[in-house]
Write an enzyme that holds these catalytic residues in place. Sequence first.
Site, mmCIF file in Angstrom:
data_model
loop_
_atom_site.group_PDB
_atom_site.id
_atom_site.type_symbol
_atom_site.label_atom_id
_atom_site.label_comp_id
_atom_site.label_asym_id
_atom_site.label_seq_id
_atom_site.Cartn_x
_atom_site.Cartn_y
_atom_site.Cartn_z
ATOM 1 N N GLU A 32 0.812 -1.211 0.000
ATOM 2 C CA GLU A 32 0.000 0.000 0.000
ATOM 3 C C GLU A 32 0.844 1.260 0.000
ATOM 4 O O GLU A 32 1.930 1.298 0.570
ATOM 5 C CB GLU A 32 -0.829 0.051 1.279
ATOM 6 C CG GLU A 32 -1.765 -1.077 1.426
ATOM 7 C CD GLU A 32 -2.450 -1.012 2.784
ATOM 8 O OE1 GLU A 32 -3.186 -1.946 3.077
ATOM 9 O OE2 GLU A 32 -2.242 -0.041 3.530
ATOM 10 N N CYS A 47 2.934 8.163 2.207
ATOM 11 C CA CYS A 47 3.286 7.149 3.195
ATOM 12 C C CYS A 47 3.592 5.885 2.403
ATOM 13 O O CYS A 47 2.707 5.326 1.752
ATOM 14 C CB CYS A 47 2.089 6.968 4.122
ATOM 15 S SG CYS A 47 2.305 5.697 5.347
ATOM 16 N N CYS A 103 5.036 -7.787 7.243
ATOM 17 C CA CYS A 103 6.002 -7.343 8.244
ATOM 18 C C CYS A 103 6.221 -8.470 9.231
ATOM 19 O O CYS A 103 5.282 -9.150 9.626
ATOM 20 C CB CYS A 103 5.469 -6.111 8.980
ATOM 21 S SG CYS A 103 6.647 -5.421 10.189
ATOM 22 N N CYS A 111 3.396 -6.248 15.740
ATOM 23 C CA CYS A 111 2.891 -5.389 16.804
ATOM 24 C C CYS A 111 1.398 -5.706 16.965
ATOM 25 O O CYS A 111 0.686 -5.887 15.973
ATOM 26 C CB CYS A 111 3.101 -3.923 16.456
ATOM 27 S SG CYS A 111 4.858 -3.514 16.270
ATOM 28 N N CYS A 142 -1.414 -3.816 14.935
ATOM 29 C CA CYS A 142 -1.124 -3.407 13.563
ATOM 30 C C CYS A 142 -1.608 -4.442 12.553
ATOM 31 O O CYS A 142 -1.295 -5.627 12.658
ATOM 32 C CB CYS A 142 0.386 -3.185 13.402
ATOM 33 S SG CYS A 142 0.858 -2.771 11.714
ATOM 34 N N GLY A 160 5.619 -2.611 6.694
ATOM 35 C CA GLY A 160 6.984 -3.092 6.875
ATOM 36 C C GLY A 160 7.831 -2.252 7.801
ATOM 37 O O GLY A 160 7.469 -1.154 8.197
ATOM 38 N N SER A 206 10.399 5.701 9.920
ATOM 39 C CA SER A 206 9.738 5.282 11.154
ATOM 40 C C SER A 206 10.156 3.860 11.472
ATOM 41 O O SER A 206 10.130 2.990 10.604
ATOM 42 C CB SER A 206 8.215 5.363 10.959
ATOM 43 O OG SER A 206 7.540 4.901 12.099
ATOM 44 N N HIS A 247 5.174 3.553 21.809
ATOM 45 C CA HIS A 247 3.883 2.912 22.093
ATOM 46 C C HIS A 247 3.676 2.404 23.516
ATOM 47 O O HIS A 247 2.564 2.040 23.885
ATOM 48 C CB HIS A 247 3.576 1.769 21.118
ATOM 49 C CG HIS A 247 3.565 2.179 19.673
ATOM 50 N ND1 HIS A 247 3.222 3.444 19.250
ATOM 51 C CD2 HIS A 247 3.866 1.492 18.537
ATOM 52 C CE1 HIS A 247 3.310 3.512 17.931
ATOM 53 N NE2 HIS A 247 3.713 2.353 17.472
ATOM 54 N N HIS A 263 -6.053 3.978 14.741
ATOM 55 C CA HIS A 263 -6.867 3.886 13.540
ATOM 56 C C HIS A 263 -7.675 2.610 13.658
ATOM 57 O O HIS A 263 -7.090 1.523 13.694
ATOM 58 C CB HIS A 263 -5.926 3.779 12.339
ATOM 59 C CG HIS A 263 -6.289 4.679 11.227
ATOM 60 N ND1 HIS A 263 -7.423 4.522 10.506
ATOM 61 C CD2 HIS A 263 -5.647 5.740 10.704
ATOM 62 C CE1 HIS A 263 -7.467 5.464 9.570
ATOM 63 N NE2 HIS A 263 -6.395 6.222 9.685
ATOM 64 N N CYS A 276 -1.705 1.566 8.440
ATOM 65 C CA CYS A 276 -0.785 0.505 8.069
ATOM 66 C C CYS A 276 -1.452 -0.838 7.770
ATOM 67 O O CYS A 276 -1.987 -1.488 8.654
ATOM 68 C CB CYS A 276 0.182 0.351 9.245
ATOM 69 S SG CYS A 276 1.630 -0.575 8.876
HETATM 70 N N1 SAH Z 1 7.608 -0.521 11.126
HETATM 71 C C1 SAH Z 1 7.678 0.898 11.251
HETATM 72 C C2 SAH Z 1 6.924 1.683 10.185
HETATM 73 C C3 SAH Z 1 5.549 1.214 9.766
HETATM 74 S S1 SAH Z 1 4.161 1.508 10.825
HETATM 75 C C4 SAH Z 1 7.215 1.315 12.632
HETATM 76 O O1 SAH Z 1 6.663 0.484 13.328
HETATM 77 O O2 SAH Z 1 7.461 2.453 13.032
HETATM 78 C C5 SAH Z 1 4.015 3.242 10.988
HETATM 79 C C6 SAH Z 1 3.339 3.647 12.279
HETATM 80 O O3 SAH Z 1 1.943 3.308 12.267
HETATM 81 C C7 SAH Z 1 3.937 2.951 13.495
HETATM 82 O O4 SAH Z 1 4.132 3.878 14.539
HETATM 83 C C8 SAH Z 1 2.845 1.951 13.828
HETATM 84 O O5 SAH Z 1 2.928 1.529 15.152
HETATM 85 C C9 SAH Z 1 1.605 2.749 13.509
HETATM 86 N N2 SAH Z 1 0.368 1.987 13.413
HETATM 87 C C10 SAH Z 1 0.187 0.698 13.068
HETATM 88 N N3 SAH Z 1 -1.109 0.353 13.120
HETATM 89 C C11 SAH Z 1 -1.781 1.457 13.513
HETATM 90 C C12 SAH Z 1 -3.149 1.749 13.762
HETATM 91 N N4 SAH Z 1 -4.099 0.832 13.597
HETATM 92 N N5 SAH Z 1 -3.461 3.010 14.168
HETATM 93 C C13 SAH Z 1 -2.509 3.952 14.308
HETATM 94 N N6 SAH Z 1 -1.208 3.742 14.083
HETATM 95 C C14 SAH Z 1 -0.843 2.503 13.700
#
Ligand code: SAH
Length: 360
Positions: free
Chosen positions: A97, A110, A117, A121, A124, A165, A197, A222, A292, A335
């Site tokens: 995406e 973005c 990935c 997390c 995510c 990723g 990031s 986080h 989100h 993401c």
């Molecule tokens: N792997 C990297 C970059 C990709 S994610 C990282 O983790 O930083 C980019 C950001 O979006 C990260 O801070 C991630 O934790 C956040 N993210 C993932 N899912 C999300 C969601 N549902 N709502 C808000 N932020 C989210």
Amino acid sequence: MTTPVNLLDLTPAAAELALRAFAEECGVGAYRGSQAARHLWQAPVAGFADMTVLPAEFRAQLAERFTLPRPELVAQQASTDGTRKFLFRMHDGQTVETVAIPDDDRMTFCISSQAGCPLQCAFCATGAMGFARNLTPSEIAGQVRELALLDPPLRATNIVFMGMGEPLMNWPAVDVVLTTLNQPQGLGIGARHITISTVGWLPGIQALARRPEQFRLAISVHAPSDALRATLMPVNTKFPLDDVIAAAGEFDRRVTFEYVMLGGINDQPEHARQLAALAKRCKAFVNLIPLHPGGTMGFVPTSRDDIGTFARMMRKAGVEVAVRKSRGLDIDAACGQLRVERLARQRPALANENREVEIP
Ligand code: SAH
């Protein structure tokens, strides 16, 4: 016959050198190579046939020696707030995406650095789909190029590596892409307008720190303690918070903390106090991110009011904080959410018994 060279995997300067040498070989003058190079990134075209400043015969020769691969645009969505989301399919069927977010005179893309990935997390959507593979430089920078090929074109003023990723687990490719994005012969986007990031992948942070340009670093924190963070981000067992904060402190530019607000989990007053202490240790700027919804596996967003209270507590403690605007809420623009919607979810590969993440 030699295998054709993918020009989009090279830095713009290297591609220009290769093109100039080839032009001389073909007897058309090195400047023809530079003219072709301009059409890779600065004034992108779909293929060699469209480089109409060049003689037809040279265009045909270029097409034999080089490739300009393009991903296929398989889906797109537009939010009422102007955010647009794109799903690209790579040659092997993997999809990633890209999101384009307009804001006043800025246009932030973005972009994704991996298909899936490995980090998983807990909140995510990308983590839940498992890891397929690293993207190549041309597949990462190609996302920016593709949007510039739309009619009308979308031109990025800012780039964030916040798509699918973990960019710092794919450093060799991201290293090239940073050059392509930044070089004047490439996309010409200022280093301060490019943000990587990361979950805190230490070897990658060190590699990024060695680059002379002022690329920005954002760290997905986080959770303000190891105990809590390990439940949300398995990578914390590999790179504990202390080490990540130390690396942020050593980074020679100001770092941003990203902190997704998870209702009832990491949004209590004690968390604000702990997070403020961490931010002060490395003079970080803190971005509070509303969760989100969509593909987030049971987590609930913290209310607006509670995010405001949390932000005020941090400010009182002397930390600079911003609450990130949620964009593209109606199109699940966070993401991994578009791909998740399009594909049946694959079972993720599980972390091993030590909660370690397998490194591909
Ligand atoms: N792997 C990297 C970059 C990709 S994610 C990282 O983790 O930083 C980019 C950001 O979006 C990260 O801070 C991630 O934790 C956040 N993210 C993932 N899912 C999300 C969601 N549902 N709502 C808000 N932020 C989210």
